[in-house]
Design a protein around this motif. Structure first.
Motif, mmCIF file in Angstrom:
data_model
loop_
_atom_site.group_PDB
_atom_site.id
_atom_site.type_symbol
_atom_site.label_atom_id
_atom_site.label_comp_id
_atom_site.label_asym_id
_atom_site.label_seq_id
_atom_site.Cartn_x
_atom_site.Cartn_y
_atom_site.Cartn_z
ATOM 1 N N PHE A 80 116.402 13.778 -12.202
ATOM 2 C CA PHE A 80 115.106 14.065 -11.602
ATOM 3 C C PHE A 80 114.030 13.076 -12.056
ATOM 4 O O PHE A 80 113.044 12.869 -11.348
ATOM 5 N N VAL A 85 108.504 17.556 -9.044
ATOM 6 C CA VAL A 85 109.672 17.122 -9.801
ATOM 7 C C VAL A 85 109.358 17.080 -11.300
ATOM 8 O O VAL A 85 110.234 17.334 -12.124
ATOM 9 N N THR A 88 113.000 22.918 -5.819
ATOM 10 C CA THR A 88 113.868 21.984 -5.108
ATOM 11 C C THR A 88 113.883 22.275 -3.613
ATOM 12 O O THR A 88 113.851 21.356 -2.787
#
Length: 182
Positions: free
Chosen positions: A154, A33, A76
């Motif tokens: 995020f 991330v 992702t």
């Protein structure tokens, strides 16, 4: 100029995946991330430059926008695959693809709505707010804006994943057979 999204997108997705694979070995799952946050934050100013500058500089801004801005796609999916239990993994990926295709893919339908709202907000301004400025503002909201919105979201995801990783390391967590890397 049609080669920019093709080459930039392919390169970005590949480099993003490789980079996140290297970093995840050192820091853990949440580090994927971090790559997304950094790439989206780097892409946003170039996306804004596409709207700000005149051609050919506007077109040149598209190159780094795609080089940084498309990294999130593969990463992702990797995060989804690692987090979603195996018995509903296919459904999770299907929901993800539905959202980015059908909801994200139709976001551009909001451009005239936002443009008209901005135009309406400035109807009493002197001098008159030109249509092109209202359109440009709507495009700023819906083109570089989502890179920053997503990066902000995020950041929260990263902290949650980091917290959960620490909890799993401190508990008597035993990985299931299908989640162990062989």
């Amino acid at each position: 100029m049609s080669w920019i999204p093709i080459v930039g997108g392919i390169f970005s997705v590949t480099v993003g995946g490789l980079l996140s694979d290297v970093i995840v070995k050192r820091l853990g799952l949440y580090s994927r991330v971090i790559v997304i946050i950094i790439s989206l934050t780097l892409a946003a100013p170039f996306a804004a430059g596409t709207l700000f500058f005149l051609p050919p500089y506007a077109y040149l801004c598209q190159i780094p926008t795609y080089l940084f801005g498309e990294m999130w796609i593969g990463i992702t999916i990797a995060v989804l695959v690692e987090l979603v239990p195996s018995d509903i993994r296919t459904t999770g990926i299907a929901v993800y693809l539905f959202i980015i295709t059908n909801i994200g893919g139709n976001i551009q339908l909001l451009v005239p709505v936002i443009k008209n709202h901005i135009k309406e907000m400035h109807k009493h301004d002197i001098p008159k707010y030109p249509d092109v400025n209202a359109l440009r503002t709507a495009l700023y909201i819906l083109y570089p804006g989502p890179y920053l919105y997503a990066a902000f979201i995020f950041v929260f995801v990263m902290f949650l994943m980091r917290r959960d990783q620490r909890k799993a390391e401190q508990s008597n967590y035993v990985p299931m057979k299908d989640s162990v890397n062989n």
